[in-house]
Enzyme design. Structure first.
Site, PDB file in Angstrom:
ATOM      1  CB  THR A  15      -0.912   0.017   1.254  1.00 49.62           C
ATOM      2  OG1 THR A  15      -0.095  -0.294   2.392  1.00 49.62           O
ATOM      3  CG2 THR A  15      -2.023  -1.009   1.135  1.00 49.62           C
ATOM      4  N   GLY A  16       2.159   1.160   0.275  1.00 48.92           N
ATOM      5  CA  GLY A  16       3.032   2.333   0.331  1.00 48.92           C
ATOM      6  C   GLY A  16       3.424   2.814  -1.059  1.00 48.92           C
ATOM      7  CB  CYS A 160      16.762   6.000  -4.640  1.00 46.81           C
ATOM      8  SG  CYS A 160      16.469   6.774  -3.048  1.00 46.81           S
ATOM      9  CD  GLU A 212      19.216   9.061   0.891  1.00 49.08           C
ATOM     10  OE1 GLU A 212      18.863   8.439   1.914  1.00 49.08           O
ATOM     11  OE2 GLU A 212      18.751   8.825  -0.239  1.00 49.08           O
ATOM     12  CG  HIS A 253      17.142  10.708  -6.192  1.00 48.86           C
ATOM     13  ND1 HIS A 253      15.976  11.394  -5.926  1.00 48.86           N
ATOM     14  CD2 HIS A 253      17.218   9.747  -5.236  1.00 48.86           C
ATOM     15  CE1 HIS A 253      15.373  10.859  -4.871  1.00 48.86           C
ATOM     16  NE2 HIS A 253      16.114   9.861  -4.441  1.00 48.86           N
TER      17      HIS A 253
HETATM   18  N1  LIG Z   1      10.214   6.012  -1.641  1.00 52.04           N
HETATM   19  C1  LIG Z   1      11.394   5.650  -2.167  1.00 52.04           C
HETATM   20  O1  LIG Z   1      11.803   6.106  -3.249  1.00 52.04           O
HETATM   21  C2  LIG Z   1      12.258   4.637  -1.472  1.00 52.04           C
HETATM   22  C3  LIG Z   1      13.473   4.318  -2.065  1.00 52.04           C
HETATM   23  C4  LIG Z   1      14.274   3.365  -1.467  1.00 52.04           C
HETATM   24  C5  LIG Z   1      13.864   2.750  -0.297  1.00 52.04           C
HETATM   25  N2  LIG Z   1      12.695   3.079   0.281  1.00 52.04           N
HETATM   26  C6  LIG Z   1      12.310   2.320   1.477  1.00 52.04           C
HETATM   27  O2  LIG Z   1      11.240   1.447   1.136  1.00 52.04           O
HETATM   28  C7  LIG Z   1      10.363   1.271   2.249  1.00 52.04           C
HETATM   29  C8  LIG Z   1       8.977   1.706   1.845  1.00 52.04           C
HETATM   30  O3  LIG Z   1       9.015   3.081   1.475  1.00 52.04           O
HETATM   31  P1  LIG Z   1       7.704   3.864   1.032  1.00 52.04           P
HETATM   32  O4  LIG Z   1       8.158   5.197   0.603  1.00 52.04           O
HETATM   33  O5  LIG Z   1       6.895   3.036   0.083  1.00 52.04           O
HETATM   34  O6  LIG Z   1       6.924   3.942   2.459  1.00 52.04           O
HETATM   35  P2  LIG Z   1       5.382   4.171   2.739  1.00 52.04           P
HETATM   36  O7  LIG Z   1       4.723   4.846   1.587  1.00 52.04           O
HETATM   37  O8  LIG Z   1       5.293   4.792   4.081  1.00 52.04           O
HETATM   38  O9  LIG Z   1       4.781   2.664   2.826  1.00 52.04           O
HETATM   39  C9  LIG Z   1       5.079   1.816   3.869  1.00 52.04           C
HETATM   40  C10 LIG Z   1       4.428   0.426   3.710  1.00 52.04           C
HETATM   41  O10 LIG Z   1       4.788  -0.355   4.841  1.00 52.04           O
HETATM   42  C11 LIG Z   1       3.616  -0.821   5.499  1.00 52.04           C
HETATM   43  N3  LIG Z   1       3.807  -0.851   6.941  1.00 52.04           N
HETATM   44  C12 LIG Z   1       4.009   0.193   7.779  1.00 52.04           C
HETATM   45  N4  LIG Z   1       4.082  -0.247   9.046  1.00 52.04           N
HETATM   46  C13 LIG Z   1       3.946  -1.592   9.010  1.00 52.04           C
HETATM   47  C14 LIG Z   1       3.918  -2.618   9.980  1.00 52.04           C
HETATM   48  N5  LIG Z   1       4.055  -2.349  11.281  1.00 52.04           N
HETATM   49  N6  LIG Z   1       3.739  -3.907   9.585  1.00 52.04           N
HETATM   50  C15 LIG Z   1       3.604  -4.190   8.274  1.00 52.04           C
HETATM   51  N7  LIG Z   1       3.606  -3.259   7.295  1.00 52.04           N
HETATM   52  C16 LIG Z   1       3.771  -1.984   7.655  1.00 52.04           C
HETATM   53  C17 LIG Z   1       2.547   0.174   5.123  1.00 52.04           C
HETATM   54  O11 LIG Z   1       1.276  -0.443   5.264  1.00 52.04           O
HETATM   55  P3  LIG Z   1      -0.051   0.418   5.672  1.00 52.04           P
HETATM   56  O12 LIG Z   1      -0.485   1.128   4.450  1.00 52.04           O
HETATM   57  O13 LIG Z   1      -1.006  -0.642   6.079  1.00 52.04           O
HETATM   58  O14 LIG Z   1       0.350   1.348   6.780  1.00 52.04           O
HETATM   59  C18 LIG Z   1       2.911   0.469   3.667  1.00 52.04           C
HETATM   60  O15 LIG Z   1       2.450  -0.592   2.846  1.00 52.04           O
HETATM   61  C19 LIG Z   1      10.967   2.106   3.379  1.00 52.04           C
HETATM   62  O16 LIG Z   1      11.757   1.242   4.183  1.00 52.04           O
HETATM   63  C20 LIG Z   1      11.805   3.133   2.649  1.00 52.04           C
HETATM   64  O17 LIG Z   1      12.865   3.579   3.457  1.00 52.04           O
HETATM   65  C21 LIG Z   1      11.862   4.008  -0.295  1.00 52.04           C
END
Ligand SMILES: NC(=O)c1ccc[n+]([C@@H]2O[C@H](COP(=O)([O-])OP(=O)(O)OC[C@H]3O[C@@H](n4cnc5c(N)ncnc54)[C@H](OP(=O)(O)O)[C@@H]3O)[C@@H](O)[C@H]2O)c1
Length: 363
Positions: A15-16, A160, A212, A253
């Site tokens: 969902t994220g 990233c 970062e 980026h």
């Molecule tokens: N955005 C980027 O470009 C990027 C790049 C590299 C790495 N990352 C990493 O990738 C990960 C996800 O990033 P994002 O930007 O997609 O984050 P996000 O939009 O906040 O999404 C987080 C996801 O994790 C789930 N979640 C949160 N708490 C949880 C729990 N206690 N148990 C199980 N699931 C849980 C959420 O589910 P709900 O919807 O149910 O809360 C949601 O599906 C992070 O670790 C981030 O550091 C992100």
């Protein structure tokens, strides 16, 4: 390669923002079929459409085939592992929780291809940009031995922020780059945000992204490292010092880079190495592979985010402004799409290569 039947895949953290990218990339994937979407207990039991609610951040609508799929709880692997051949992971939990949950999945004989940073420095976990260090997948048998698994393992993709310059340094390794200064100008989607949910970023620059700079300096060294006695030992060079800034850009980026080389390449040699750089994804023509990994733009005002971020469907890297420097040897500007090449797309490409190499197969 053609698979007789598509492999069944689950997305943890579906969902994220990164999870949504996985879902859109996998919806029509030729090799993979989404069979499980998992997120936090807050989302479990809801349909994917309900669970995402007004948080959908992609420019295309939620794919029809997943809208009504009921989301399950990530922390209940028993509800997931029989329905999947492998999973992608993009959950936002503490590092300890992520390390634990990803190992738990691997120990159920479910390969985990992760977007998270939690396992990037686990010495027997490969951290791979498939064009550069696919050979690090050779560490997987050592990891399986530690985990006591036959087919379960964890593989990760790097941060990233490094994707706009590490490919250039890889293409130039024979010229022995040994010292770099990197400044990154990072899009707000890297924090999982849009302008709607981060209005402070409009017309603003924030000169701080937690953790970062360390990732930007250290992760290329693991990528350039070697396997020794069942662990990946990081390279000593190039040493990198960095500053990472958040800029008001939705996706993409940019990196401004200064490099010193032990050898003395010409500009023509440097450009030739960039544009001829290829890896296994190109050799195997993997579904998500860019045909041309790195493009070099001669125009003095490229790469530009709006013109170049979607190069090769966001899976290619654009380099420009290569010129001699008065203090360092050469300087250039690089650009990569942070949620495609830098996150979900990079992980999907890793999975495709792992599938091609036989590490991921039907259970
Ligand atoms: N955005 C980027 O470009 C990027 C790049 C590299 C790495 N990352 C990493 O990738 C990960 C996800 O990033 P994002 O930007 O997609 O984050 P996000 O939009 O906040 O999404 C987080 C996801 O994790 C789930 N979640 C949160 N708490 C949880 C729990 N206690 N148990 C199980 N699931 C849980 C959420 O589910 P709900 O919807 O149910 O809360 C949601 O599906 C992070 O670790 C981030 O550091 C992100």
């Amino acid at each position: 390669m053609s698979l007789e039947k598509k492999l069944r895949v689950g997305v943890l953290g579906a969902t994220g923002m990164v999870g949504q990218r996985f879902v859109t990339l996998l919806a029509d994937h030729p090799w993979y079929e989404i069979t499980v979407l998992a997120a936090s207990p807050r989302s479990a039991g809801k349909t994917y459409e309900q669970a995402v609610g007004n948080r959908w951040k992609m420019s295309v609508p939620i794919p029809e085939k997943v809208k009504n799929m009921v989301v399950v709880d990530v922390s209940r692997p028993e509800n997931v592992v029989d329905k999947v051949d492998f999973v992608f992971s993009a959950v936002d939990m503490t590092k300890d929780e992520i390390r634990r949950i990803e190992e738990e999945y691997a120990k159920t004989e479910t390969p985990v291809v992760s977007n998270n940073s939690a396992h990037r420095w686990t010495p027997d976990v490969p951290m791979v940009i498939p064009e550069i260090n696919a050979s690090h997948f050779d560490i997987i048998p050592f990891q399986k031995k530690r985990l006591g698994t036959k087919r379960g393992f964890i593989a990760v993709k790097p941060n990233c922020s490094i994707q706009g310059y590490t490919p250039a340094l890889a293409a130039w390794r024979e010229f022995e780059p040994y010292e770099c200064i990197v400044s990154t100008y990072q899009a707000i989607s890297g924090a999982g945000k849009t302008f709607k949910d981060w209005p402070e970023m409009v017309n603003n620059i924030i000169p701080y992204i937690a953790g970062e700079e360390d990732k930007s300096e250290q992760e290329p060294l693991k990528i350039f490292g070697e396997i020794e006695n069942g662990v990946i030992v990081k390279a000593k060079e190039p040493v990198i010092t960095s500053q990472c800034l958040r800029v008001p850009i939705p996706d993409g980026h940019t990196a401004s880079v200064f490099v010193k080389f032990r050898q003395h390449p010409t500009k023509e040699q440097l450009i030739e190495k960039l544009v001829s750089y290829r890896g296994l994804p190109q050799e195997y023509a993997l579904p998500s592979a860019p045909k041309q990994f790195i493009q070099y733009r001669e125009e003095p005002d490229r790469p530009q985010v709006t013109l170049d971020v979607n190069y090769e469907h966001g899976m290619g890297v654009t380099i420009g402004r290569l010129r001699e420097d008065t203090v360092y040897d050469w300087k250039f500007v690089g650009l990569a799409h942070n949620t495609l090449r830098g996150a979900a797309g990079g992980a999907v490409l890793c999975a495709e290569l792992l599938t091609k190499l036989g590490y991921i197969e039907a259970k």
